[in-house]
Motif scaffolding. Structure first.
Motif, PDB file in Angstrom:
ATOM      1  N   MET A   1       0.046  17.112   7.671  1.00 27.97           N
ATOM      2  CA  MET A   1       1.258  16.980   6.879  1.00 27.97           C
ATOM      3  C   MET A   1       0.963  17.104   5.393  1.00 27.97           C
ATOM      4  SD  MET A   1       3.844  16.785   8.869  1.00 27.97           S
ATOM      5  CE  MET A   1       5.123  16.235   7.745  1.00 27.97           C
ATOM      6  N   GLN A   2      -0.210  16.676   4.977  1.00 22.00           N
ATOM      7  CA  GLN A   2      -0.589  16.781   3.577  1.00 22.00           C
ATOM      8  C   GLN A   2      -0.637  18.246   3.133  1.00 22.00           C
ATOM      9  OE1 GLN A   2      -4.450  15.152   2.750  1.00 22.00           O
ATOM     10  NE2 GLN A   2      -4.224  15.302   0.523  1.00 22.00           N
ATOM     11  N   ASP A   3      -1.163  19.120   4.008  1.00 25.44           N
ATOM     12  CA  ASP A   3      -1.238  20.546   3.675  1.00 25.44           C
ATOM     13  C   ASP A   3       0.145  21.180   3.636  1.00 25.44           C
ATOM     14  OD1 ASP A   3      -3.970  20.308   3.579  1.00 25.44           O
ATOM     15  OD2 ASP A   3      -4.263  20.966   5.655  1.00 25.44           O
ATOM     16  N   LEU A   4       1.034  20.723   4.520  1.00 22.80           N
ATOM     17  CA  LEU A   4       2.382  21.268   4.558  1.00 22.80           C
ATOM     18  C   LEU A   4       3.156  20.863   3.306  1.00 22.80           C
ATOM     19  CD1 LEU A   4       4.664  21.474   7.635  1.00 22.80           C
ATOM     20  CD2 LEU A   4       5.586  20.540   5.537  1.00 22.80           C
ATOM     21  N   VAL A   5       3.086  19.592   2.931  1.00 22.89           N
ATOM     22  CA  VAL A   5       3.845  19.079   1.782  1.00 22.89           C
ATOM     23  C   VAL A   5       3.378  19.720   0.484  1.00 22.89           C
ATOM     24  CG1 VAL A   5       4.269  17.010   0.403  1.00 22.89           C
ATOM     25  CG2 VAL A   5       4.435  16.900   2.890  1.00 22.89           C
ATOM     26  N   LYS A   6       2.093  20.025   0.379  1.00 21.76           N
ATOM     27  CA  LYS A   6       1.567  20.584  -0.864  1.00 21.76           C
ATOM     28  C   LYS A   6       2.091  21.981  -1.170  1.00 21.76           C
ATOM     29  CE  LYS A   6      -2.737  18.008  -1.442  1.00 21.76           C
ATOM     30  NZ  LYS A   6      -4.216  18.078  -1.488  1.00 21.76           N
ATOM     31  N   GLN A   7       2.693  22.646  -0.183  1.00 31.14           N
ATOM     32  CA  GLN A   7       3.251  23.974  -0.433  1.00 31.14           C
ATOM     33  C   GLN A   7       4.601  23.912  -1.145  1.00 31.14           C
ATOM     34  OE1 GLN A   7       2.865  27.057   2.573  1.00 31.14           O
ATOM     35  NE2 GLN A   7       1.725  25.637   3.862  1.00 31.14           N
ATOM     36  N   LEU A   8       5.159  22.730  -1.270  1.00 35.08           N
ATOM     37  CA  LEU A   8       6.417  22.559  -1.980  1.00 35.08           C
ATOM     38  C   LEU A   8       6.141  22.322  -3.460  1.00 35.08           C
ATOM     39  CD1 LEU A   8       8.098  20.124   0.554  1.00 35.08           C
ATOM     40  CD2 LEU A   8       8.684  22.527   0.226  1.00 35.08           C
TER      41      LEU A   8
ATOM     42  N   ASP B   1       6.345  17.873  17.212  1.00 32.69           N
ATOM     43  CA  ASP B   1       6.502  16.481  16.798  1.00 32.69           C
ATOM     44  C   ASP B   1       5.556  16.226  15.625  1.00 32.69           C
ATOM     45  OD1 ASP B   1       7.418  13.930  16.692  1.00 32.69           O
ATOM     46  OD2 ASP B   1       6.772  13.352  18.705  1.00 32.69           O
ATOM     47  N   PHE B   2       5.832  15.194  14.849  1.00 31.00           N
ATOM     48  CA  PHE B   2       4.977  14.912  13.705  1.00 31.00           C
ATOM     49  C   PHE B   2       5.008  13.426  13.381  1.00 31.00           C
ATOM     50  CE2 PHE B   2       9.174  15.586  11.964  1.00 31.00           C
ATOM     51  CZ  PHE B   2       9.284  14.657  10.924  1.00 31.00           C
ATOM     52  N   ASN B   3       3.989  13.002  12.628  1.00 32.01           N
ATOM     53  CA  ASN B   3       3.956  11.655  12.080  1.00 32.01           C
ATOM     54  C   ASN B   3       3.436  11.771  10.649  1.00 32.01           C
ATOM     55  OD1 ASN B   3       1.106  11.876  12.286  1.00 32.01           O
ATOM     56  ND2 ASN B   3       1.146  11.011  14.350  1.00 32.01           N
ATOM     57  N   ALA B   4       2.992  10.685  10.082  1.00 32.86           N
ATOM     58  CA  ALA B   4       2.583  10.703   8.678  1.00 32.86           C
ATOM     59  C   ALA B   4       1.355  11.565   8.444  1.00 32.86           C
ATOM     60  CB  ALA B   4       2.316   9.280   8.200  1.00 32.86           C
ATOM     61  N   TYR B   5       0.593  11.875   9.488  1.00 33.44           N
ATOM     62  CA  TYR B   5      -0.690  12.549   9.308  1.00 33.44           C
ATOM     63  C   TYR B   5      -0.694  14.009   9.754  1.00 33.44           C
ATOM     64  CZ  TYR B   5      -1.905   7.623   8.987  1.00 33.44           C
ATOM     65  OH  TYR B   5      -1.927   6.301   8.644  1.00 33.44           O
ATOM     66  N   ARG B   6       0.048  14.330  10.798  1.00 36.29           N
ATOM     67  CA  ARG B   6      -0.052  15.692  11.321  1.00 36.29           C
ATOM     68  C   ARG B   6       1.227  16.082  12.069  1.00 36.29           C
ATOM     69  NH1 ARG B   6      -3.051  12.388  14.678  1.00 36.29           N
ATOM     70  NH2 ARG B   6      -2.499  12.428  16.895  1.00 36.29           N
TER      71      ARG B   6
ATOM     72  N   TRP C   1       7.868  17.013  -3.734  1.00 38.41           N
ATOM     73  CA  TRP C   1       6.996  16.424  -2.728  1.00 38.41           C
ATOM     74  C   TRP C   1       7.681  15.215  -2.102  1.00 38.41           C
ATOM     75  CZ3 TRP C   1       1.236  16.352  -4.742  1.00 38.41           C
ATOM     76  CH2 TRP C   1       0.790  17.669  -4.840  1.00 38.41           C
ATOM     77  N   PRO C   2       7.994  15.310  -0.826  1.00 38.63           N
ATOM     78  CA  PRO C   2       8.743  14.229  -0.184  1.00 38.63           C
ATOM     79  C   PRO C   2       7.836  13.301   0.612  1.00 38.63           C
ATOM     80  CG  PRO C   2       8.773  16.137   1.213  1.00 38.63           C
ATOM     81  CD  PRO C   2       7.859  16.474   0.053  1.00 38.63           C
TER      82      PRO C   2
END
Length: 363
Positions: A286-293, A259-264, A298-299
């Motif tokens: 989530m910030q670390d995940l998005v930065k790999q795109l 599960d996820f939200n805006a932070y993790r 960046w969504p």
């Protein structure tokens, strides 16, 4: 591991004793033990041992666009090749109208979109893409939330199909339609729950440890024991500000929840089926995940959809717009698994982790 088993080989154990030992090892270890000797390779690969205790590795994802009738197989070059498997499902009658509903150990469950040929009946099909075998099941059509498939070649060559429905007796009951290939009949049943709730429409049933599991609204998993035909609710781990529907799946032999939200994003494993205790395995920002795109991609975190777990390795599949992404939990690496040619930015998929099976299930 390999060195220990080489020492075991020097003991000259009988074939029956080796089978008893191998039957207690996980599939990944068995694949490695094929390298010890030609004798062990043949023993692990052949006949009853292969069918009973060595499930095949994932060959990819079957997916379907929920807004269209097309389907295909997503092949992953890093895992075993699907060989001659008919990933187009062209062997099925009216295969263009076939809608995948579930999969289990090499079998697919689906239904035909144009099922009005026989009034008031829904046309289900269970098929094996590796052997091109299929069987049709008809059942009076009722509003149902989830349809699940149960097939465990280690136990039996027969399969079961379970439909989860609402109940006229109230929210603390669940009506079931159960088909068994052994009897060739549907049986209707009703089970009671300790608390009230609502099943998720369109949710995916996951077979793990002798039971089907489906998400039960935001806070529980409904566990249906196949042998006992009983239900219980497993409370999901607490998550602050839960606003999304998570994802369940089997990974490494036990049920997982993401599960996820805006932070993790959090990944949990159900380690103890007796006490229903969850263990937090991964917590990803989530910030670390998005930065790999790539930066133009960046969504917003709401663009991600959790879709499936890899059954053998620590990989979680996600969907973002027209892409299927694979997130490797141990290395925290996000990779583009597959990209659609469709231009629709809101494209959504139904996906099934799929392992081809050579077992000839009973018709």
């Amino acid at each position: 591991m390999i060195e220990c088993m080489k020492s075991l080989k020097k003991m000259s154990l009988s074939e029956d004793m080796l089978i008893e030992i191998f039957a207690r090892l996980p599939a990944k270890s068995l694949h490695r033990l094929k390298c010890v000797s030609k004798e062990w390779h043949n023993l692990i690969s052949r006949g009853v041992l292969s069918r009973k205790i060595l499930p095949p590795l994932l060959s990819g994802l079957f997916y379907q666009n929920l807004e269209q009738s097309g389907y295909a197989s997503v092949s992953n070059s890093k895992v075993v090749n699907s060989g001659d498997m008919d990933t187009s499902l062209s062997f099925l009658p009216c295969h263009q109208k076939f809608r995948i509903a579930n999969c289990c150990n090499g079998l697919l469950l689906g239904w035909m979109r144009d099922y009005h040929v026989i009034p008031k009946l829904r046309h289900y099909i269970v098929c094996n893409p590796a052997t091109k075998k299929c069987v049709s099941l008809y059942k009076v059509d009722r509003i149902h939330y989830v349809a699940g498939l149960v097939y465990d070649p280690r136990i039996s060559n027969h399969f079961k199909v379970v439909r989860f429905l609402g109940s006229s007796r109230g929210a603390s009951f669940v009506d079931l339609d159960i088909f068994s290939s052994e009897t060739g009949k549907w049986v209707e049943s009703t089970v009671s729950l300790r608390s009230e709730g609502t099943l998720l429409f369109g949710g995916q049933a996951v077979y793990s440890n002798g039971a089907l599991h489906v998400l039960f609204y935001l806070f529980d998993v409904l566990r249906f024991d196949i042998k006992e035909e009983s239900c219980e609710l497993i409370e999901l781990p607490e998550a602050a500000n839960r606003v999304t529907f998570g994802c369940i799946g089997e990974c490494g032999g036990c049920l997982h929840y993401a599960d996820f939200n805006a932070y993790r994003m959090e990944i949990w494993a159900l380690r103890d089926y007796q006490s229903n205790e969850w263990e937090l395995k991964h917590c990803i920002r989530m910030q670390d995940l998005v930065k790999q795109l790539p930066e133009p991609d960046w969504p917003d975190w709401r663009c991600f959809h959790l879709i499936a777990f890899h059954p053998d390795t620590e990989v979680l599949f996600l969907q973002m717009k027209g892409k299927i992404l694979s997130y490797h939990l141990n290395s925290s690496k996000l990779e583009n698994f597959w990209t659609t040619t469709q231009t629709n930015a809101a494209l959504k998929f139904f996906t099934c982790p799929f392992s081809p099976s050579i077992d000839k299930f009973s018709l």
